[in-house]
Structure formats: C-alpha cells, structure tokens
Design an enzyme around this catalytic site. Structure first.
Site, short mmCIF file in Angstrom:
data_model
loop_
_atom_site.label_atom_id
_atom_site.label_comp_id
_atom_site.label_asym_id
_atom_site.label_seq_id
_atom_site.Cartn_x
_atom_site.Cartn_y
_atom_site.Cartn_z
N LEU A 118 0.82 -1.21 0.00
CA LEU A 118 0.00 0.00 0.00
C LEU A 118 0.85 1.26 0.00
O LEU A 118 0.64 2.17 -0.76
CB LEU A 118 -0.94 0.00 1.21
CG LEU A 118 -1.79 1.24 1.38
CD1 LEU A 118 -2.74 1.38 0.21
CD2 LEU A 118 -2.54 1.20 2.68
N ASP A 119 1.80 1.30 0.88
CA ASP A 119 2.64 2.48 0.99
C ASP A 119 4.04 2.08 0.60
O ASP A 119 4.63 1.24 1.28
CB ASP A 119 2.63 3.02 2.41
CG ASP A 119 3.52 4.22 2.60
OD1 ASP A 119 3.71 4.97 1.63
OD2 ASP A 119 4.05 4.39 3.70
N PRO A 120 4.59 2.60 -0.45
CA PRO A 120 4.14 3.70 -1.26
C PRO A 120 3.53 3.29 -2.59
O PRO A 120 3.34 4.11 -3.47
CB PRO A 120 5.43 4.47 -1.52
CG PRO A 120 6.44 3.38 -1.66
CD PRO A 120 6.00 2.31 -0.68
#
Length: 173
Positions: A118-120
């Site tokens: 999800l991140d990044p």
C-alpha cells in the site's frame, strides 16, 4: 522456508491472514502476543513476542522476514536477515541506510525487497492517475490549483486526526 512476519498493525492483517490460510509456514512476531492473537482471531497462527535475539535464533537460511513494523526497524531487521542468509521484505521506501545493504545482500545471495504494498505503491500510483485524469479532463482551466495530501501510514503524536474530529463532534448529553 518460514515467513517471519513482524508486526500486526491494521495494514498487516489482511495479507497476513491470507498467507496463513493459504497454508504457508508463518511465524508471527509482535510486541504483544494478546494483540496479535486478537487481530488474527479465527486463524491458527504461531505467535511469538517480538525480540531480535529470539528471532535471530529462529531465522534460517532461505527464510523470509516481512517487516510491518515502523521504519526504524527495517534496517536492523534487514541486517539480521542478511547475516542469516534470509530474505527481507517491507513496504517502506528505500532509505540511504537500506541502499547501503545492497552489496552485502548480493554477496549473501539474498533479496531485500522494499517499496511494495500500500505504501508507497498503490496510494502513490492512484494519486498520480487521479491527478493526470483531472489534468486531461475538460473541467480543468488555467486557474485550477491542484493539491494532494495523503495521510496513508502517517504516524501522529497528539492531536491525532481522530482527536481533532472527535473534538468537532457535538457531545451527547
């Protein structure tokens, strides 16, 4: 091969559950066993209290360390993984310190995989897509200001967004 999953925060649970329910050999490491047990309700998992020394004892060549812990843990965990000839995965950005481990990882024939999830990954790509779609739409003009703010995976001290939001809510009398 064992997957050593470190951290059971909110963003970790769906992927962790899927990995376990798919029959993979997973050991979960968390600061508090009770929190991990509650988070993984309904899933049979081996859970240990997170401790670098105990993890080092359990880690074997070819294993995988997945860090869902705060960023300051990634480099120490990656160093441990390299020393045990295990692979390392995190969703965080590649810090200069992580980049410095590249040669050691190659010499040990292990993979350090960062900047996934999800991140990044997803939020970054979606933000770019939304902005580009808007720029190419008929609704934009030269006076349009484009601004983007993401709170994904941001750690707050006080006040948190929830504290701010709750302070705006009328109290129920």
């Amino acid at each position: 091969m064992v997957v050593h999953w470190c951290g059971t925060g909110l963003s970790a649970i769906p992927g962790l559950k899927k990995l376990i329910m798919s029959g993979n050999n997973v050991i979960v490491w968390n600061r508090t066993i009770s929190k991990a047990t509650k988070s993984l309700a309904g899933v049979s998992a081996t859970i240990h209290e997170f401790n670098m020394n105990t993890l080092e004892e359990k880690l074997a060549p070819g294993d995988i360390v997945v860090s869902m812990l705060p960023g300051e843990w990634h480099v120490p965990l990656a160093k441990l993984a390299i020393s045990k000839k295990a692979h390392f995965v995190s969703s965080s950005y590649i810090s200069p310190e992580m980049k410095e481990l590249n040669n050691s990882a190659q010499q040990s024939n292990v993979v350090l995989m960062n900047e996934i999830g999800l991140d990044p990954g997803i939020d970054h790509l979606m933000a770019h897509k939304l902005i580009e779609d808007f720029k190419s739409s008929k609704t934009i003009d030269t006076k349009t200001e484009i601004s983007f703010l993401s709170y994904c995976c941001l750690l707050y001290t006080s006040p948190s967004p929830r504290d701010v939001e709750e302070s705006r809510m009328p109290s129920s009398a």
